[in-house]
Every structure is written in structure tokens, then in C-alpha cells.
Design a protein around this motif. Structure first.
Motif, PDB file in Angstrom:
ATOM      1  N   TYR A 106      -4.624   9.451  -4.785  1.00  0.00           N
ATOM      2  CA  TYR A 106      -4.686   8.727  -3.515  1.00  0.00           C
ATOM      3  C   TYR A 106      -3.267   8.369  -3.062  1.00  0.00           C
ATOM      4  N   THR A 107      -2.499   7.787  -3.983  1.00  0.00           N
ATOM      5  CA  THR A 107      -1.138   7.363  -3.643  1.00  0.00           C
ATOM      6  C   THR A 107      -0.241   8.553  -3.373  1.00  0.00           C
ATOM      7  N   ARG A 108      -0.267   9.522  -4.264  1.00  0.00           N
ATOM      8  CA  ARG A 108       0.666  10.648  -4.153  1.00  0.00           C
ATOM      9  C   ARG A 108       0.388  11.512  -2.931  1.00  0.00           C
ATOM     10  N   PHE A 126      -7.324  -6.093  -2.707  1.00  0.00           N
ATOM     11  CA  PHE A 126      -7.393  -4.666  -2.373  1.00  0.00           C
ATOM     12  C   PHE A 126      -7.668  -3.815  -3.615  1.00  0.00           C
ATOM     13  N   THR A 127      -8.613  -2.873  -3.489  1.00  0.00           N
ATOM     14  CA  THR A 127      -8.876  -1.871  -4.521  1.00  0.00           C
ATOM     15  C   THR A 127      -8.967  -0.504  -3.863  1.00  0.00           C
ATOM     16  N   TYR A 128      -8.728   0.545  -4.643  1.00  0.00           N
ATOM     17  CA  TYR A 128      -8.735   1.886  -4.066  1.00  0.00           C
ATOM     18  C   TYR A 128      -8.963   2.900  -5.184  1.00  0.00           C
ATOM     19  N   GLY A 129      -9.276   4.109  -4.776  1.00  0.00           N
ATOM     20  CA  GLY A 129      -9.472   5.191  -5.725  1.00  0.00           C
ATOM     21  C   GLY A 129     -10.858   5.196  -6.343  1.00  0.00           C
ATOM     22  N   ALA A 137      -1.832  -4.384  -8.497  1.00  0.00           N
ATOM     23  CA  ALA A 137      -0.878  -4.136  -9.582  1.00  0.00           C
ATOM     24  C   ALA A 137      -0.641  -2.637  -9.769  1.00  0.00           C
ATOM     25  N   THR A 138      -1.724  -1.857  -9.702  1.00  0.00           N
ATOM     26  CA  THR A 138      -1.604  -0.403  -9.826  1.00  0.00           C
ATOM     27  C   THR A 138      -0.762   0.160  -8.698  1.00  0.00           C
ATOM     28  N   ALA A 140       1.493  -1.398  -6.912  1.00  0.00           N
ATOM     29  CA  ALA A 140       2.886  -1.815  -7.080  1.00  0.00           C
ATOM     30  C   ALA A 140       3.594  -0.942  -8.115  1.00  0.00           C
ATOM     31  N   ASP A 141       2.890  -0.595  -9.194  1.00  0.00           N
ATOM     32  CA  ASP A 141       3.462   0.309 -10.197  1.00  0.00           C
ATOM     33  C   ASP A 141       3.792   1.666  -9.575  1.00  0.00           C
ATOM     34  N   ASP A 142       2.842   2.186  -8.768  1.00  0.00           N
ATOM     35  CA  ASP A 142       3.079   3.466  -8.097  1.00  0.00           C
ATOM     36  C   ASP A 142       4.231   3.353  -7.103  1.00  0.00           C
ATOM     37  N   GLY A 143       4.344   2.195  -6.469  1.00  0.00           N
ATOM     38  CA  GLY A 143       5.444   1.988  -5.530  1.00  0.00           C
ATOM     39  C   GLY A 143       6.794   2.090  -6.213  1.00  0.00           C
ATOM     40  N   ARG A 144       6.899   1.547  -7.418  1.00  0.00           N
ATOM     41  CA  ARG A 144       8.157   1.642  -8.158  1.00  0.00           C
ATOM     42  C   ARG A 144       8.450   3.097  -8.540  1.00  0.00           C
ATOM     43  N   ARG A 145       7.412   3.868  -8.796  1.00  0.00           N
ATOM     44  CA  ARG A 145       7.592   5.295  -9.146  1.00  0.00           C
ATOM     45  C   ARG A 145       8.005   6.113  -7.935  1.00  0.00           C
TER      46      ARG A 145
END
Length: 321
Positions: A106-108, A126-129, A137-138, A140-145
Motif C-alpha cells: 500500500y505504502t510503496r 488510522f489503519t490500512y492494508g 506506527a507502521t 511512520a516506520d515506512d515514512g522513515r524508510r
């Protein structure tokens, strides 16, 4: 404002953006806080603000038959988003395949590869996927990546009330359109085409417009209401609808028990003028609940009650003008 049907409409040369994501049904006061935060971030970064919503409602795909009552049509949501400063209104088709996207995919694929997000603004819940496996939190982790930031916004008002579409729907369902107005930050509106009814109102001296709302529309509880009536014009599912002059109306919602009715209808007696309304697309903004739906022993009693409804409607709307 640009209107996209999914990310396939994103231009090839699209730059970065600030994105806010959600169903946004109702565009209530909590949503307005969220959207305002995203718009402000976009202005600071000098990039467009994109709002992503979904069609159909995710619940209808996850659990068919569970579609909640709809507070706003997609067109109305787009209009409200534009008023709040959104630059792009993106409607993602919520399909069985899309429902299976993992949070990482979803993020990528959507946020990074297609929308090139610089910042994502979401509610704290918020939830997704797939199976709602992703959360703030998930993300935000993806945002740092992937090089974007995340802003999680609390949807709590000054009176500690958490704004939600569920709460607004409950107010509408109970007929408490004043409380719904407070939650939404504006009158609750239903739209629909004017269709032919039984013609009883005309025979009693109160010709009514029989309004057929869209499927799933959040219709207030049975009763009589003071409302503003408007004829809408414009084009397309995602086009702009322009509201004409608002006119006072006494609105009946229910089955007309005096005539042993069985079909639930929404009928508006427009107090000023008697325009030809058949086939027109119209809106009702509900202002106040006047009384419950009652069964009268005679037509004369009904006419007297409607006269009283009209007088109360005039008084209520005069105070709102």
C-alpha cells in the motif's frame, strides 16, 4: 480542484504532495481539523494537498451488506474538500484486490511510487492494508524508510467529544438533526431526484416534492422537520453541483400512517412558490425536528397539523436566516 478516479489518473510528471487519507463520510468537524492540517502543511511545503477517499465504502467490500448509512455523496464530499482548500480529490476504487494489499505494498505502490508523498496526515486511529494490519506506527516506520513524514491528528473537540461519522449517523438516525449539525459543522443534507408520488398533498392544498435519495443515504428518523430546500445543477459524478436559492420547506419523513402507507418516503412542502420540480435533482438541509410522525383520525386533523408545521417551519427558519 482536480478530481482523480484512482491513482491511474496521476500525471506522469507529478511532483511531491501532502496526502490525507480516509473515507471522510460526512466531512465532519474532526475531518475538517484533519484536512485543515493537511492543507496547512501543503502550503508550507508549497506542494499540492491531495485527499484520498474510497468508493464503495470499504465495509461493503469487507462484509457485503454492511454498508453504513451515507452522510455525504462523493460529489458533496469533493465540494466540501474544495471549500477547505484541497487541491486534488482522489477516489480510490475499493475492490477485493485492493483490500488484500499489505501495508508495505500500500505504502510503496500508492503513496511513494504513484503519489510521491512528502507528508501524510491521518487520524490517530488510522489503519490500512490487509486486515487493517497497518497503523500510524507502521506508517511512520515506512515514512522513515521512504522519506516522508507522518502527522497523526486527534479528532477530539473542545468538549472532549470525539468526532466520528458513526456519532453523526446516530444523531441523524435518532432525528436529532441539531446534534448532527453540531457534529458536522453544518446542516445534514440529503440529495435526490424529485419523483412522482401519490399526489395526496396536492389534493390537501400542500403539494409536496417526493424526493428519492441515493442508495444508502442517511435519512433522518420518521417525523416532520423544518429544512432548507435547494435545486442543484451541474454535471457528472465528480462534477460541481451548484445550489440554487434556498427555500423554506416543511419535510415529512415516514410512511404516512394516516393513509395506511407502507413505503417510507421523504416529502418536502416548499413554502414559497410552486415550481415544476419533477425530475430535478434537489437537496434538503435539515434544520430542526418539529414532531414525530403521527396517525390522525381524520383528514381535517391532518390539515390542521400541517398548518401548524408550516407556521413552526417559518418561525424556525426565520431565526436561522
Amino acid at each position: 480542484m482536480l478530481r482523480w478516479r484512482g491513482v491511474d489518473d496521476v500525471p506522469a510528471d507529478w511532483g511531491r504532495c501532502v496526502l490525507t487519507i480516509g473515507v471522510f463520510d460526512g466531512v465532519h468537524r474532526g475531518h475538517q481539523q484533519l484536512i485543515g492540517r493537511a492543507v496547512a502543511a501543503a502550503r508550507r511545503r508549497r506542494v499540492p494537498c491531495v485527499l484520498m477517499t474510497f468508493d464503495p465504502h470499504p465495509m461493503e467490500v469487507v462484509r457485503p451488506g454492511s454498508h453504513p448509512a451515507q452522510l455525504t455523496t462523493l460529489t458533496r464530499r469533493a465540494e466540501l474538500a474544495e471549500e477547505l482548500g484541497v487541491d486534488v480529490f482522489c477516489v480510490m476504487p475499493f475492490t477485493a484486490d485492493f483490500m488484500k494489499y499489505t501495508p508495505e505494498r500500500y505504502t510503496r505502490e500508492i503513496l511513494v511510487e504513484r503519489l510521491h508523498v512528502a507528508e501524510v496526515v491521518v487520524g490517530q486511529n488510522f489503519t490500512y492494508g490487509r486486515k487493517a494490519a497497518g497503523d500510524v506506527a507502521t506508517l511512520a516506520d515506512d515514512g522513515r524508510r521512504f522519506g516522508f513524514t507522518v502527522d497523526a491528528v486527534s479528532l477530539v473537540g473542545e468538549d472532549a467529544l470525539t468526532f466520528s461519522s458513526t456519532y453523526a449517523r446516530a444523531c441523524v438516525d435518532a432525528g436529532d438533526v441539531r446534534a448532527a449539525c453540531d457534529a458536522l459543522g453544518r446542516y445534514h443534507r440529503i440529495e435526490g431526484h424529485v419523483v412522482h408520488g401519490f399526489g395526496r398533498g396536492r389534493g390537501l392544498g400542500f403539494p409536496t416534492a417526493n424526493i428519492q435519495p441515493p442508495q444508502y443515504a442517511a435519512i433522518p428518523a420518521d417525523g416532520v422537520y423544518a429544512a432548507w430546500f435547494m435545486v442543484l445543477s451541474g454535471g457528472g459524478q465528480f462534477g460541481t453541483l451548484v445550489a440554487g436559492e434556498r427555500m423554506p420547506a416543511a419535510v415529512s419523513v415516514g410512511t404516512n400512517p394516516t393513509f395506511s402507507g407502507k413505503e417510507r418516503t421523504v416529502e418536502a412542502f416548499v413554502l414559497e412558490g410552486e415550481p415544476d420540480l419533477y425530475g430535478k435533482y434537489v437537496a434538503l438541509d435539515f434544520v430542526e425536528h418539529l414532531r414525530p410522525m403521527l396517525k390522525f383520525d381524520s383528514v381535517d386533523e391532518l390539515v390542521k397539523a400541517v398548518d401548524d408545521d408550516v407556521a413552526k417551519t417559518r418561525a424556525v427558519l426565520a431565526a436561522e436566516s
